[in-house]
Design a protein around this motif. Structure first.
Motif, mmCIF file in Angstrom:
data_model
loop_
_atom_site.group_PDB
_atom_site.id
_atom_site.type_symbol
_atom_site.label_atom_id
_atom_site.label_comp_id
_atom_site.label_asym_id
_atom_site.label_seq_id
_atom_site.Cartn_x
_atom_site.Cartn_y
_atom_site.Cartn_z
ATOM 1 N N THR A 74 0.818 -1.220 0.000
ATOM 2 C CA THR A 74 0.000 0.000 0.000
ATOM 3 C C THR A 74 0.850 1.267 0.000
ATOM 4 O O THR A 74 0.429 2.275 -0.573
ATOM 5 C CB THR A 74 -0.995 0.017 1.175
ATOM 6 N N ASP A 75 2.031 1.229 0.587
ATOM 7 C CA ASP A 75 2.901 2.416 0.515
ATOM 8 C C ASP A 75 3.281 2.698 -0.934
ATOM 9 O O ASP A 75 3.261 3.846 -1.376
ATOM 10 C CB ASP A 75 4.171 2.226 1.357
ATOM 11 N N ARG A 76 3.613 1.660 -1.689
ATOM 12 C CA ARG A 76 3.968 1.853 -3.107
ATOM 13 C C ARG A 76 2.778 2.357 -3.912
ATOM 14 O O ARG A 76 2.937 3.169 -4.823
ATOM 15 C CB ARG A 76 4.504 0.566 -3.707
ATOM 16 N N VAL A 77 1.587 1.878 -3.592
ATOM 17 C CA VAL A 77 0.385 2.339 -4.290
ATOM 18 C C VAL A 77 0.194 3.832 -4.048
ATOM 19 O O VAL A 77 -0.069 4.598 -4.975
ATOM 20 C CB VAL A 77 -0.855 1.530 -3.842
ATOM 21 N N HIS A 97 0.455 9.563 -5.502
ATOM 22 C CA HIS A 97 0.530 10.879 -4.852
ATOM 23 C C HIS A 97 1.944 11.402 -4.615
ATOM 24 O O HIS A 97 2.102 12.503 -4.078
ATOM 25 C CB HIS A 97 -0.214 10.830 -3.520
ATOM 26 N N GLY A 98 2.954 10.616 -4.940
ATOM 27 C CA GLY A 98 4.330 11.061 -4.736
ATOM 28 C C GLY A 98 4.939 10.491 -3.468
ATOM 29 O O GLY A 98 4.284 9.755 -2.727
ATOM 30 N N PRO A 99 6.194 10.825 -3.210
ATOM 31 C CA PRO A 99 6.908 10.280 -2.051
ATOM 32 C C PRO A 99 6.195 10.575 -0.730
ATOM 33 O O PRO A 99 5.646 11.666 -0.533
ATOM 34 C CB PRO A 99 8.263 10.985 -2.104
ATOM 35 N N ILE A 100 6.244 9.607 0.165
ATOM 36 C CA ILE A 100 5.551 9.740 1.445
ATOM 37 C C ILE A 100 6.048 10.957 2.237
ATOM 38 O O ILE A 100 5.215 11.726 2.742
ATOM 39 C CB ILE A 100 5.636 8.427 2.256
ATOM 40 N N PRO A 101 7.362 11.181 2.347
ATOM 41 C CA PRO A 101 7.789 12.386 3.078
ATOM 42 C C PRO A 101 7.215 13.672 2.477
ATOM 43 O O PRO A 101 6.849 14.599 3.202
ATOM 44 C CB PRO A 101 9.319 12.359 2.969
ATOM 45 N N ALA A 102 7.085 13.722 1.156
ATOM 46 C CA ALA A 102 6.524 14.912 0.500
ATOM 47 C C ALA A 102 5.033 15.047 0.810
ATOM 48 O O ALA A 102 4.534 16.167 0.998
ATOM 49 C CB ALA A 102 6.752 14.850 -1.006
ATOM 50 N N TYR A 112 -5.256 8.438 1.920
ATOM 51 C CA TYR A 112 -4.751 7.759 0.717
ATOM 52 C C TYR A 112 -4.443 6.297 1.018
ATOM 53 O O TYR A 112 -4.752 5.394 0.234
ATOM 54 C CB TYR A 112 -3.475 8.435 0.202
ATOM 55 N N GLU A 113 -3.849 6.075 2.176
ATOM 56 C CA GLU A 113 -3.492 4.722 2.594
ATOM 57 C C GLU A 113 -4.746 3.862 2.777
ATOM 58 O O GLU A 113 -4.784 2.708 2.351
ATOM 59 C CB GLU A 113 -2.702 4.827 3.901
ATOM 60 N N ARG A 114 -5.769 4.417 3.417
ATOM 61 C CA ARG A 114 -7.027 3.688 3.618
ATOM 62 C C ARG A 114 -7.622 3.260 2.289
ATOM 63 O O ARG A 114 -8.072 2.123 2.127
ATOM 64 C CB ARG A 114 -8.045 4.535 4.384
ATOM 65 N N ASP A 115 -7.613 4.154 1.315
ATOM 66 C CA ASP A 115 -8.144 3.825 -0.008
ATOM 67 C C ASP A 115 -7.346 2.686 -0.649
ATOM 68 O O ASP A 115 -7.917 1.777 -1.250
ATOM 69 C CB ASP A 115 -8.124 5.052 -0.920
ATOM 70 N N ALA A 116 -6.020 2.727 -0.499
ATOM 71 C CA ALA A 116 -5.171 1.670 -1.064
ATOM 72 C C ALA A 116 -5.436 0.339 -0.371
ATOM 73 O O ALA A 116 -5.496 -0.712 -1.026
ATOM 74 C CB ALA A 116 -3.695 2.056 -0.937
ATOM 75 N N VAL A 117 -5.621 0.360 0.937
ATOM 76 C CA VAL A 117 -5.929 -0.869 1.680
ATOM 77 C C VAL A 117 -7.277 -1.432 1.240
ATOM 78 O O VAL A 117 -7.406 -2.635 0.999
ATOM 79 C CB VAL A 117 -5.907 -0.616 3.205
ATOM 80 N N ALA A 168 -0.933 2.185 9.296
ATOM 81 C CA ALA A 168 -2.255 2.025 8.667
ATOM 82 C C ALA A 168 -3.344 1.778 9.694
ATOM 83 O O ALA A 168 -4.473 2.250 9.544
ATOM 84 C CB ALA A 168 -2.217 0.899 7.638
ATOM 85 N N VAL A 169 -3.014 1.059 10.758
ATOM 86 C CA VAL A 169 -4.010 0.681 11.752
ATOM 87 C C VAL A 169 -4.539 1.851 12.564
ATOM 88 O O VAL A 169 -5.561 1.715 13.237
ATOM 89 C CB VAL A 169 -3.458 -0.397 12.712
ATOM 90 N N VAL A 170 -3.871 3.013 12.519
ATOM 91 C CA VAL A 170 -4.334 4.142 13.320
ATOM 92 C C VAL A 170 -5.574 4.804 12.726
ATOM 93 O O VAL A 170 -6.295 5.507 13.429
ATOM 94 C CB VAL A 170 -3.227 5.202 13.565
#
Length: 155
Positions: A23-26, A31-36, A49-54, A70-72
Motif C-alpha cells: 500500500t505504501d507503493r500504491v 501521490h508522490g513520495p511519502i515524506p513529501a 490515501y493509505e485507507r483507499d489503497a488498503v 495504517a491501523v491508526v
C-alpha cells in the motif's frame, strides 16, 4: 515499521500464487513520495490515501503489505478486522540497523521514535492480529515459508 512487511509479503504472495499489494507503493505511485505527502498535506491526508489503497487491495483478495501506521485510521482498522492479519514483530535492536539512513517522516529520533510509536500502536496490532511472527533474527525466506504454510490452511 521496519519489520520486513514488503519483502515477506511479496514472497508469501508468490508462494501462495496470489496477487501482492504494497500500500505504501500504491500511495507513492498515485501521490508522490511519502515524506513529501506528509510535508505538503500532512499525516491525515496520507492516512486517507493509505485507507483507499488498503480497501482496494483487500477487495482483490491479495497479500497486502501495510504501512506500520495504517491501523491508526479507524476505517482502515475496521477493514482489517474482517481480514486475516499477520502481525510481524521486530526488536528494537534489529530495527536500529534497518532504519539507519532511512527517510521515514515519523522517525525523527531514530530508534527512540520507533519505540514510542510502536508502544502507541502495539495494542491495535495485537487486537487485529490473526497470527504473529517475529522477524528480528530469522531469515526472511524462512518466515515467509512458515507464513505461507500456515496460510494455506486458511484459504
Amino acid at each position: 515499521m521496519a519489520a520486513g512487511k514488503s519483502k515477506i509479503g511479496r514472497r508469501v504472495a508468490r508462494l501462495l500464487g496470489m496477487p501482492f499489494s504494497d500500500t505504501d507503493r500504491v500511495v507513492v505511485s498515485a501521490h508522490g513520495p511519502i515524506p513529501a505527502i506528509f510535508e505538503r498535506e500532512g499525516e491525515d491526508a496520507f492516512r486517507e490515501y493509505e485507507r483507499d489503497a488498503v480497501a482496494r487491495a483487500v477487495a482483490k483478495r491479495s497479500v497486502v503489505s501495510l504501512g506500520g501506521g495504517a491501523v491508526v485510521h479507524p476505517s482502515t482498522a475496521e477493514l482489517l478486522s474482517a481480514a486475516t492479519v499477520v502481525y510481524l514483530t521486530v526488536s528494537p535492536e534489529a530495527v536500529r540497523s534497518r532504519i539507519a539512513g532511512s527517510n521515514r517522516p515519523l522517525l525523527t529520533d531514530g530508534v527512540e521514535s520507533w519505540e514510542r510509536i510502536f508502544a502507541e500502536r502495539k495494542p491495535l496490532y495485537e487486537r487485529l492480529a490473526t497470527a504473529t511472527w517475529d522477524t528480528s533474527t530469522l531469515p526472511i525466506s524462512r518466515i515467509a515459508d512458515e507464513i505461507a504454510h500456515w496460510a494455506k490452511g486458511r484459504i
